[in-house]
Design a protein around this motif. Structure first.
Motif, PDB file in Angstrom:
ATOM      1  N   ASP A  22       0.914  -1.149  -0.070  1.00 33.75           N
ATOM      2  CA  ASP A  22      -0.033  -0.181  -0.037  1.00 33.75           C
ATOM      3  C   ASP A  22       0.728   1.186  -0.097  1.00 33.75           C
ATOM      4  O   ASP A  22       0.563   2.172  -0.491  1.00 33.75           O
ATOM      5  CB  ASP A  22      -0.910   0.020   1.221  1.00 33.75           C
ATOM      6  N   ALA A  23       2.133   1.262   0.671  1.00 34.37           N
ATOM      7  CA  ALA A  23       2.831   2.243   0.688  1.00 34.37           C
ATOM      8  C   ALA A  23       3.424   2.629  -0.304  1.00 34.37           C
ATOM      9  O   ALA A  23       3.813   3.911  -0.907  1.00 34.37           O
ATOM     10  CB  ALA A  23       3.909   1.999   2.135  1.00 34.37           C
ATOM     11  N   LEU A  24       3.718   1.463  -1.229  1.00 35.75           N
ATOM     12  CA  LEU A  24       4.501   1.547  -2.445  1.00 35.75           C
ATOM     13  C   LEU A  24       3.574   2.198  -3.605  1.00 35.75           C
ATOM     14  O   LEU A  24       3.931   3.243  -4.216  1.00 35.75           O
ATOM     15  CB  LEU A  24       4.863   0.284  -3.085  1.00 35.75           C
ATOM     16  N   TYR A  25       2.412   1.781  -3.685  1.00 34.15           N
ATOM     17  CA  TYR A  25       1.339   2.354  -4.364  1.00 34.15           C
ATOM     18  C   TYR A  25       1.037   3.980  -4.136  1.00 34.15           C
ATOM     19  O   TYR A  25       0.501   4.764  -4.949  1.00 34.15           O
ATOM     20  CB  TYR A  25      -0.151   1.631  -4.465  1.00 34.15           C
ATOM     21  N   ALA A  26       1.008   4.124  -2.761  1.00 35.48           N
ATOM     22  CA  ALA A  26       0.750   5.502  -2.199  1.00 35.48           C
ATOM     23  C   ALA A  26       1.970   6.475  -2.730  1.00 35.48           C
ATOM     24  O   ALA A  26       1.687   7.673  -3.345  1.00 35.48           O
ATOM     25  CB  ALA A  26       0.748   5.521  -0.999  1.00 35.48           C
ATOM     26  N   LYS A  27       3.159   5.966  -2.808  1.00 34.31           N
ATOM     27  CA  LYS A  27       4.137   6.585  -3.420  1.00 34.31           C
ATOM     28  C   LYS A  27       4.056   6.965  -4.922  1.00 34.31           C
ATOM     29  O   LYS A  27       4.399   8.032  -5.219  1.00 34.31           O
ATOM     30  CB  LYS A  27       5.573   6.004  -3.084  1.00 34.31           C
ATOM     31  N   VAL A  28       3.613   5.931  -5.593  1.00 28.93           N
ATOM     32  CA  VAL A  28       3.331   6.231  -7.032  1.00 28.93           C
ATOM     33  C   VAL A  28       2.273   7.064  -7.290  1.00 28.93           C
ATOM     34  O   VAL A  28       2.294   7.832  -8.061  1.00 28.93           O
ATOM     35  CB  VAL A  28       3.003   4.774  -7.815  1.00 28.93           C
ATOM     36  N   SER A  29       1.208   7.073  -6.610  1.00 29.50           N
ATOM     37  CA  SER A  29       0.176   7.890  -6.827  1.00 29.50           C
ATOM     38  C   SER A  29       0.476   9.367  -6.391  1.00 29.50           C
ATOM     39  O   SER A  29       0.170  10.142  -7.176  1.00 29.50           O
ATOM     40  CB  SER A  29      -0.831   7.493  -5.808  1.00 29.50           C
ATOM     41  N   TRP A  30       1.094   9.644  -5.185  1.00 24.86           N
ATOM     42  CA  TRP A  30       1.742  10.930  -4.922  1.00 24.86           C
ATOM     43  C   TRP A  30       2.622  11.331  -6.033  1.00 24.86           C
ATOM     44  O   TRP A  30       2.623  12.665  -6.427  1.00 24.86           O
ATOM     45  CB  TRP A  30       2.215  11.061  -3.654  1.00 24.86           C
ATOM     46  N   ARG A  31       3.221  10.624  -6.985  1.00 25.72           N
ATOM     47  CA  ARG A  31       4.067  11.298  -7.855  1.00 25.72           C
ATOM     48  C   ARG A  31       3.539  11.461  -9.193  1.00 25.72           C
ATOM     49  O   ARG A  31       3.775  12.377  -9.799  1.00 25.72           O
ATOM     50  CB  ARG A  31       5.411  10.027  -8.016  1.00 25.72           C
ATOM     51  N   ILE A  32       2.535  10.611  -9.585  1.00 26.38           N
ATOM     52  CA  ILE A  32       2.109  10.824 -10.827  1.00 26.38           C
ATOM     53  C   ILE A  32       0.401  11.220 -11.109  1.00 26.38           C
ATOM     54  O   ILE A  32       0.120  12.019 -11.865  1.00 26.38           O
ATOM     55  CB  ILE A  32       2.139   9.496 -11.757  1.00 26.38           C
ATOM     56  N   ILE A  33      -0.291  11.117  -9.912  1.00 33.06           N
ATOM     57  CA  ILE A  33      -1.683  11.431 -10.233  1.00 33.06           C
ATOM     58  C   ILE A  33      -1.717  13.045 -10.103  1.00 33.06           C
ATOM     59  O   ILE A  33      -2.925  13.481 -10.661  1.00 33.06           O
ATOM     60  CB  ILE A  33      -2.454  10.688  -9.113  1.00 33.06           C
ATOM     61  N   PRO A  34      -1.348  13.929  -9.049  1.00 37.43           N
ATOM     62  CA  PRO A  34      -1.673  15.201  -9.073  1.00 37.43           C
ATOM     63  C   PRO A  34      -1.516  15.947 -10.430  1.00 37.43           C
ATOM     64  O   PRO A  34      -2.213  16.461 -10.677  1.00 37.43           O
ATOM     65  CB  PRO A  34      -0.598  15.690  -7.768  1.00 37.43           C
ATOM     66  N   LEU A  35      -0.195  15.512 -10.919  1.00 36.81           N
ATOM     67  CA  LEU A  35      -0.049  16.339 -12.394  1.00 36.81           C
ATOM     68  C   LEU A  35      -1.080  15.834 -13.396  1.00 36.81           C
ATOM     69  O   LEU A  35      -1.606  16.706 -13.996  1.00 36.81           O
ATOM     70  CB  LEU A  35       1.301  15.952 -12.670  1.00 36.81           C
ATOM     71  N   LEU A  36      -1.260  14.594 -13.160  1.00 36.95           N
ATOM     72  CA  LEU A  36      -2.401  14.298 -14.274  1.00 36.95           C
ATOM     73  C   LEU A  36      -3.800  14.785 -14.167  1.00 36.95           C
ATOM     74  O   LEU A  36      -4.412  15.202 -14.886  1.00 36.95           O
ATOM     75  CB  LEU A  36      -2.550  12.759 -14.258  1.00 36.95           C
ATOM     76  N   VAL A  37      -4.193  15.065 -12.674  1.00 36.03           N
ATOM     77  CA  VAL A  37      -5.331  15.629 -12.395  1.00 36.03           C
ATOM     78  C   VAL A  37      -5.417  17.091 -12.797  1.00 36.03           C
ATOM     79  O   VAL A  37      -6.285  17.520 -13.363  1.00 36.03           O
ATOM     80  CB  VAL A  37      -5.522  15.515 -10.748  1.00 36.03           C
ATOM     81  N   ILE A  38      -4.339  17.779 -12.718  1.00 40.01           N
ATOM     82  CA  ILE A  38      -4.058  19.123 -12.893  1.00 40.01           C
ATOM     83  C   ILE A  38      -4.221  19.239 -14.856  1.00 40.01           C
ATOM     84  O   ILE A  38      -5.078  20.188 -15.137  1.00 40.01           O
ATOM     85  CB  ILE A  38      -2.784  19.876 -12.553  1.00 40.01           C
ATOM     86  N   CYS A  39      -3.580  18.311 -15.413  1.00 41.24           N
ATOM     87  CA  CYS A  39      -3.556  18.422 -16.704  1.00 41.24           C
ATOM     88  C   CYS A  39      -5.265  18.184 -17.225  1.00 41.24           C
ATOM     89  O   CYS A  39      -5.561  18.900 -18.302  1.00 41.24           O
ATOM     90  CB  CYS A  39      -3.130  17.375 -17.406  1.00 41.24           C
ATOM     91  N   TYR A  40      -5.752  17.409 -16.698  1.00 34.78           N
ATOM     92  CA  TYR A  40      -7.083  16.765 -17.215  1.00 34.78           C
ATOM     93  C   TYR A  40      -8.176  18.121 -16.715  1.00 34.78           C
ATOM     94  O   TYR A  40      -9.118  18.269 -17.438  1.00 34.78           O
ATOM     95  CB  TYR A  40      -7.619  15.582 -16.506  1.00 34.78           C
ATOM     96  N   MET A  41      -7.973  18.672 -15.613  1.00 34.93           N
ATOM     97  CA  MET A  41      -8.820  19.919 -15.309  1.00 34.93           C
ATOM     98  C   MET A  41      -8.493  21.012 -16.219  1.00 34.93           C
ATOM     99  O   MET A  41      -9.720  21.559 -16.728  1.00 34.93           O
ATOM    100  CB  MET A  41      -8.384  20.297 -13.883  1.00 34.93           C
ATOM    101  N   VAL A  42      -7.483  21.199 -16.843  1.00 35.27           N
ATOM    102  CA  VAL A  42      -7.271  22.387 -17.931  1.00 35.27           C
ATOM    103  C   VAL A  42      -8.101  21.647 -19.155  1.00 35.27           C
ATOM    104  O   VAL A  42      -8.495  22.587 -19.824  1.00 35.27           O
ATOM    105  CB  VAL A  42      -5.779  22.531 -17.915  1.00 35.27           C
ATOM    106  N   ALA A  43      -7.721  20.473 -19.460  1.00 38.86           N
ATOM    107  CA  ALA A  43      -8.348  19.797 -20.777  1.00 38.86           C
ATOM    108  C   ALA A  43      -9.823  19.913 -20.464  1.00 38.86           C
ATOM    109  O   ALA A  43     -10.434  20.310 -21.722  1.00 38.86           O
ATOM    110  CB  ALA A  43      -8.044  18.380 -20.789  1.00 38.86           C
ATOM    111  N   TYR A  44     -10.518  19.557 -19.502  1.00 38.30           N
ATOM    112  CA  TYR A  44     -12.031  19.844 -19.269  1.00 38.30           C
ATOM    113  C   TYR A  44     -12.272  21.095 -19.306  1.00 38.30           C
ATOM    114  O   TYR A  44     -13.336  21.588 -20.073  1.00 38.30           O
ATOM    115  CB  TYR A  44     -12.229  19.080 -17.862  1.00 38.30           C
ATOM    116  N   LEU A  45     -11.776  21.973 -18.653  1.00 43.21           N
ATOM    117  CA  LEU A  45     -12.198  23.432 -18.751  1.00 43.21           C
ATOM    118  C   LEU A  45     -12.087  23.956 -20.187  1.00 43.21           C
ATOM    119  O   LEU A  45     -13.087  24.752 -20.920  1.00 43.21           O
ATOM    120  CB  LEU A  45     -10.918  24.368 -18.074  1.00 43.21           C
ATOM    121  N   ASP A  46     -10.833  23.644 -20.990  1.00 39.93           N
ATOM    122  CA  ASP A  46     -10.887  23.975 -22.494  1.00 39.93           C
ATOM    123  C   ASP A  46     -12.067  23.401 -23.375  1.00 39.93           C
ATOM    124  O   ASP A  46     -12.487  24.173 -24.181  1.00 39.93           O
ATOM    125  CB  ASP A  46      -9.546  23.766 -22.907  1.00 39.93           C
TER     126      ASP A  46
END
Length: 449
Positions: A22-46
């Motif tokens: 679980d700790a490993l997947y949390a590490k992965v998620s904190w690394r890649i998910i926030p940026l992907l979320v921000i990118c998708y937010m901008v995509a969705y707004l556009d």
């Protein structure tokens, strides 16, 4: 993290503790998910800011509801034509280069919408926006399959897709505020500032993603050798992919009729969802709200509630390893909420409460659908399969705004359009329940037939 455990000769290697995994997947998620979320937010707004911009554009440019509806929908034609090639290219060149190409180009086109003066220009730029944004969403879904096994993927897809709902929260106040307070600044209309301010960040984020993300776990310098091996082992032994290995080739996947049934479900689902996305500002205005900022604030409330609802439903789906009934319940909730909005016309508070109920179901349905899709497709067919289902489904989003726009223009009320949207949601749930069955004994989700 060191996952090696000493063992006696001839014994099986000890599995890492669940807490360590679980700790490993949390590490992965904190690394890649926030940026992907921000990118998708901008995509969705556009993608959706046209719903707010049209409140001013139709007054200044004399665009009819029919012109607006066609322009809103034509985005998805370009999206349809280029989505599969983009995802196949991603599999070959990686997510970083693909996101760089997609986001830089769509950001420039999104900003260029500020120069629109005629319906033809409107149509061309909306089409080009779809062309350049094609592949972003299915590309990210494919990218998540490179990191997460199916048992963890439902919640991650829900969190990623929560970006769209979060964007819906901020879209109202942000779009309304830009159009109200920047209108006339530097000689530009509010809707022109809207496209400029929300378009250019996509290009910047594309460059950031190129340098920050890694294509696959084996490329990540921030993971140890043991962590990379554990992630890859979990993917290689994912029972969902093992069970779906009947798609031994890309050709077999393309000949699988069940893939096209899933595309039909997504066609109905997305057609209904984007009708709501594009017309919610107009719907709220029809409830007697005239101020642009107030329209934006009222539109944010249902989206905020939907964020929490979709994550909780996605987590519950992962916990019980069940997708189809969660999906059916979500679209039924969406239809019920919309049905209530047609009964509460003139009562702003009751209408917003009903719309909030609907948005919970709307927000939860799409991540559940794509979790089902990734579990059904084999690794070989995932890139083309996700993109094919997504691109065919996007034709629903291309058609529905124009159809509902024509209905609203003819009847003078959005209520009749809501009846169509409700029917689309319910039909998508019925077809998925009939076409997909649970197969827990086999450890997979399979289509019947």
């Amino acid at each position: 993290m060191n996952t090696h455990v000493a063992r006696a000769p001839g014994t099986q290697p000890a599995l890492p503790k669940a807490s360590a995994v679980d700790a490993l997947y949390a590490k992965v998620s904190w690394r890649i998910i926030p940026l992907l979320v921000i990118c998708y937010m901008v995509a969705y707004l556009d993608r959706i800011n046209i719903g707010y911009a049209q409140l001013q554009m139709k007054q200044v440019l004399s665009f009819s509801d029919a012109v607006y509806g066609l322009g809103a929908g034509i985005f998805f034609i370009g999206y349809f034509l280029f989505e599969v090639p983009s995802n196949l290219m991603l599999e070959k060149i990686g997510a970083r280069k693909t996101l760089l190409r997609i986001m830089v180009c769509w950001g420039l086109v999104a900003a260029a919408m500020m120069f629109v003066q005629t319906p033809t220009q409107f149509y061309v730029l909306r089409f080009l926006l779809g062309v350049f944004e094609a592949g972003f969403f299915p590309g990210i879904i494919l990218y998540l399959t490179f990191w997460y096994p199916s048992a963890r993927r439902g919640q991650m897809i829900a969190i990623f897709m929560a970006a769209a709902t979060v964007a819906g929260v901020i879209a109202g106040p942000l779009c309304g505020g830009i159009m109200k307070y920047l209108d006339g600044a530097q000689g530009l209309a509010g809707w022109q500032w809207l496209f400029l301010v929300q378009g250019l960040p996509a290009s910047v984020l594309g460059i950031v993603a190129f340098f920050y993300l890694q294509d696959k776990p084996e490329d990540a310098r921030w993971l140890s050798v043991a962590e990379k091996k554990l992630l890859q082992s979990n993917l290689d032994n994912d029972p969902k992919h093992v069970a779906s290995a009947s798609h031994a080739s890309l050709g077999q996947m393309l000949r699988d009729g069940k893939v096209y049934v899933l595309a039909l479900v997504y066609f109905l689902l997305l057609g209904a969802t984007y009708t709501m996305v594009f017309w919610v500002p107009t719907l709220i205005k029809s409830w007697g709200v005239a101020d642009l900022m107030q329209i934006g604030l009222y539109a944010a409330l249902p989206s905020l509630i939907g964020v929490f609802g979709m994550i909780l439903i996605g987590r519950h789906s992962d916990k019980h390893n069940e997708r189809r009934w969660h999906f059916a319940a979500s679209v039924a909730l969406a239809a019920a909420g919309l049905g209530l909005t047609t009964l509460t016309q003139g009562n702003l508070g009751a209408s917003l409460a009903a719309l909030s109920l609907a948005v919970i179901g709307i927000a939860a349905a799409t991540p559940l659908f794509f979790t089902i899709t990734t579990e059904y497709l084999s690794k070989v067919g995932a890139a083309a399969g996700i993109a094919l289902i997504s691109s065919l489904g996007n034709l629903g989003a291309a058609a529905s705004p124009a159809v509902t726009g024509a209905i609203t223009a003819r009847t003078g009320s959005p209520v009749y359009s809501m009846y169509l949207v409700m029917a689309l949601y319910l039909l998508s749930g019925v077809i998925l329940l009939l076409a997909v069955r649970s197969a827990k004994a086999a450890g997979s989700v399979r289509a019947v037939g």
